[in-house]
Design a protein around this motif. Structure first.
Motif, short mmCIF file in Angstrom:
data_model
loop_
_atom_site.label_atom_id
_atom_site.label_comp_id
_atom_site.label_asym_id
_atom_site.label_seq_id
_atom_site.Cartn_x
_atom_site.Cartn_y
_atom_site.Cartn_z
N ALA A 48 0.87 -1.17 0.00
CA ALA A 48 0.00 0.00 0.00
C ALA A 48 0.91 1.23 0.00
CB ALA A 48 -0.89 0.01 1.23
N MET A 49 0.45 2.28 -0.63
CA MET A 49 1.27 3.48 -0.75
C MET A 49 0.55 4.68 -0.14
SD MET A 49 3.98 2.38 -2.17
CE MET A 49 4.78 3.93 -2.53
N GLY A 50 1.33 5.56 0.43
CA GLY A 50 0.75 6.74 1.05
C GLY A 50 1.55 7.99 0.73
N TRP A 51 0.88 9.10 0.91
CA TRP A 51 1.53 10.41 0.80
C TRP A 51 1.37 11.15 2.13
CZ3 TRP A 51 4.54 12.17 -3.13
CH2 TRP A 51 4.46 11.48 -4.35
N PHE A 52 2.44 11.78 2.55
CA PHE A 52 2.48 12.57 3.77
C PHE A 52 3.07 13.93 3.42
CE2 PHE A 52 1.71 9.37 7.13
CZ PHE A 52 1.77 8.22 6.36
N ARG A 53 2.91 14.86 4.33
CA ARG A 53 3.54 16.16 4.14
C ARG A 53 3.95 16.74 5.48
NH1 ARG A 53 -1.79 19.62 2.13
NH2 ARG A 53 -2.92 19.60 4.13
N GLN A 54 4.94 17.61 5.42
CA GLN A 54 5.41 18.29 6.62
C GLN A 54 5.69 19.74 6.29
OE1 GLN A 54 8.72 16.48 8.67
NE2 GLN A 54 8.14 17.48 10.57
N ALA A 55 4.93 20.61 6.92
CA ALA A 55 5.12 22.05 6.77
C ALA A 55 6.13 22.53 7.79
CB ALA A 55 3.79 22.76 6.94
N PRO A 56 6.77 23.66 7.53
CA PRO A 56 7.75 24.19 8.48
C PRO A 56 7.15 24.38 9.87
CG PRO A 56 7.88 25.37 6.41
CD PRO A 56 6.67 24.48 6.32
N GLY A 57 7.82 23.86 10.87
CA GLY A 57 7.38 24.02 12.24
C GLY A 57 6.21 23.14 12.64
N LYS A 58 5.80 22.24 11.75
CA LYS A 58 4.67 21.37 12.05
C LYS A 58 5.07 19.91 11.98
CE LYS A 58 1.02 24.52 10.54
NZ LYS A 58 -0.22 24.66 9.72
N GLU A 59 4.26 19.06 12.57
CA GLU A 59 4.50 17.63 12.51
C GLU A 59 4.11 17.10 11.13
OE1 GLU A 59 3.85 16.48 17.21
OE2 GLU A 59 2.54 15.65 15.67
N ARG A 60 4.70 15.96 10.81
CA ARG A 60 4.34 15.31 9.56
C ARG A 60 2.88 14.91 9.59
NH1 ARG A 60 8.17 10.58 8.41
NH2 ARG A 60 6.90 9.60 10.05
N GLU A 61 2.20 15.10 8.48
CA GLU A 61 0.75 14.88 8.39
C GLU A 61 0.45 13.88 7.27
OE1 GLU A 61 -3.23 17.64 7.59
OE2 GLU A 61 -1.33 18.17 6.64
N PHE A 62 -0.43 12.95 7.56
CA PHE A 62 -0.92 12.02 6.54
C PHE A 62 -1.81 12.79 5.55
CE2 PHE A 62 -2.49 8.16 4.74
CZ PHE A 62 -3.85 8.33 4.56
N VAL A 63 -1.63 12.50 4.27
CA VAL A 63 -2.43 13.17 3.23
C VAL A 63 -3.41 12.18 2.62
CG1 VAL A 63 -2.35 14.32 0.99
CG2 VAL A 63 -0.62 14.84 2.73
N GLY A 64 -2.92 11.06 2.16
CA GLY A 64 -3.79 10.08 1.52
C GLY A 64 -3.05 8.80 1.24
N SER A 65 -3.80 7.75 0.93
CA SER A 65 -3.19 6.46 0.64
C SER A 65 -3.99 5.73 -0.41
CB SER A 65 -3.10 5.61 1.91
OG SER A 65 -4.40 5.26 2.36
N ILE A 66 -3.38 4.69 -0.93
CA ILE A 66 -4.03 3.87 -1.95
C ILE A 66 -3.69 2.42 -1.69
CG2 ILE A 66 -2.11 4.14 -3.59
CD1 ILE A 66 -4.32 4.26 -5.81
N LYS B 75 -9.73 16.20 0.71
CA LYS B 75 -10.77 15.48 -0.01
C LYS B 75 -11.40 16.36 -1.08
CE LYS B 75 -12.29 12.12 3.44
NZ LYS B 75 -13.39 11.72 4.35
N GLY B 76 -11.55 15.81 -2.27
CA GLY B 76 -12.12 16.55 -3.38
C GLY B 76 -11.10 17.39 -4.13
N ARG B 77 -9.91 17.55 -3.57
CA ARG B 77 -8.87 18.33 -4.25
C ARG B 77 -7.68 17.47 -4.66
NH1 ARG B 77 -6.07 22.17 -1.66
NH2 ARG B 77 -6.19 21.17 0.39
N PHE B 78 -7.34 16.49 -3.86
CA PHE B 78 -6.18 15.62 -4.12
C PHE B 78 -6.66 14.23 -4.51
CE2 PHE B 78 -2.83 17.82 -1.17
CZ PHE B 78 -3.12 19.04 -1.78
N THR B 79 -5.88 13.61 -5.39
CA THR B 79 -6.17 12.23 -5.81
C THR B 79 -4.88 11.43 -5.83
OG1 THR B 79 -8.00 12.99 -7.20
CG2 THR B 79 -7.15 10.77 -7.60
N VAL B 80 -4.91 10.29 -5.19
CA VAL B 80 -3.79 9.35 -5.24
C VAL B 80 -4.13 8.26 -6.23
CG1 VAL B 80 -2.32 7.78 -3.94
CG2 VAL B 80 -3.25 9.80 -2.81
N PHE B 81 -3.21 7.97 -7.13
CA PHE B 81 -3.41 6.85 -8.03
C PHE B 81 -2.06 6.20 -8.31
CE2 PHE B 81 -2.13 8.95 -12.06
CZ PHE B 81 -2.21 10.30 -11.69
#
Length: 127
Positions: free
Chosen positions: A33-51, A65-71
């Motif tokens: 399974a694959m996932g995308w995460f992100r980390q903004a400056p000064g913030k903790e890493r955040e889960f974005v989406g998975s497939i 939701k409704g803006r990002f798509t994982v494929f």
């Protein structure tokens, strides 16, 4: 061992789109399974989406939701994150990750243990 390399980041205006890519090497991507995460400056890493391994199921954090798509394209060992209607709050380093214990149709969340990580690609959204 799975090696993940992200690409496609850059600078984009608010409301624009970007597509991130993640290429996997070392193992067959369909085993993960694959996932995308992100980390903004000064913030903790955040889960974005998975497939799921099959590509048939996805799961997203509410804010994208409704803006990002994982494929994914298992034949090419590639995973993608299509990002539309980008907002300044989406500015972060984006990482792809692989997880090897999920079922064929399971899209896991961010709280599980992800086995492999890429180095990240910077996305900057200007307002």
């Amino acid at each position: 061992q799975v090696r993940l390399v992200e690409s496609g980041g850059g600078l984009v205006q608010a409301g624009g789109s970007l597509r991130l890519s993640c290429v996997a090497s070392g193992r067959t991507l369909s085993n993960y399974a694959m996932g995308w995460f992100r980390q903004a400056p000064g913030k903790e890493r955040e889960f974005v989406g998975s497939i799921s391994r099959s590509g048939g199921n996805t799961y997203y954090v509410e804010s994208v939701k409704g803006r990002f798509t994982v494929f994914r394209d298992n034949a090419k060992n590639m995973v993608y994150l299509q990002m539309n209607s980008l907002e300044s709050e989406d500015t972060a380093v984006y990482y792809c990750a692989a997880e090897g214990n999920s079922g064929w149709n399971s899209a896991p969340g961010g709280s599980i243990n992800w086995d492999y990580w890429g180095q990240g690609t910077q996305v900057t959204v200007s307002s």
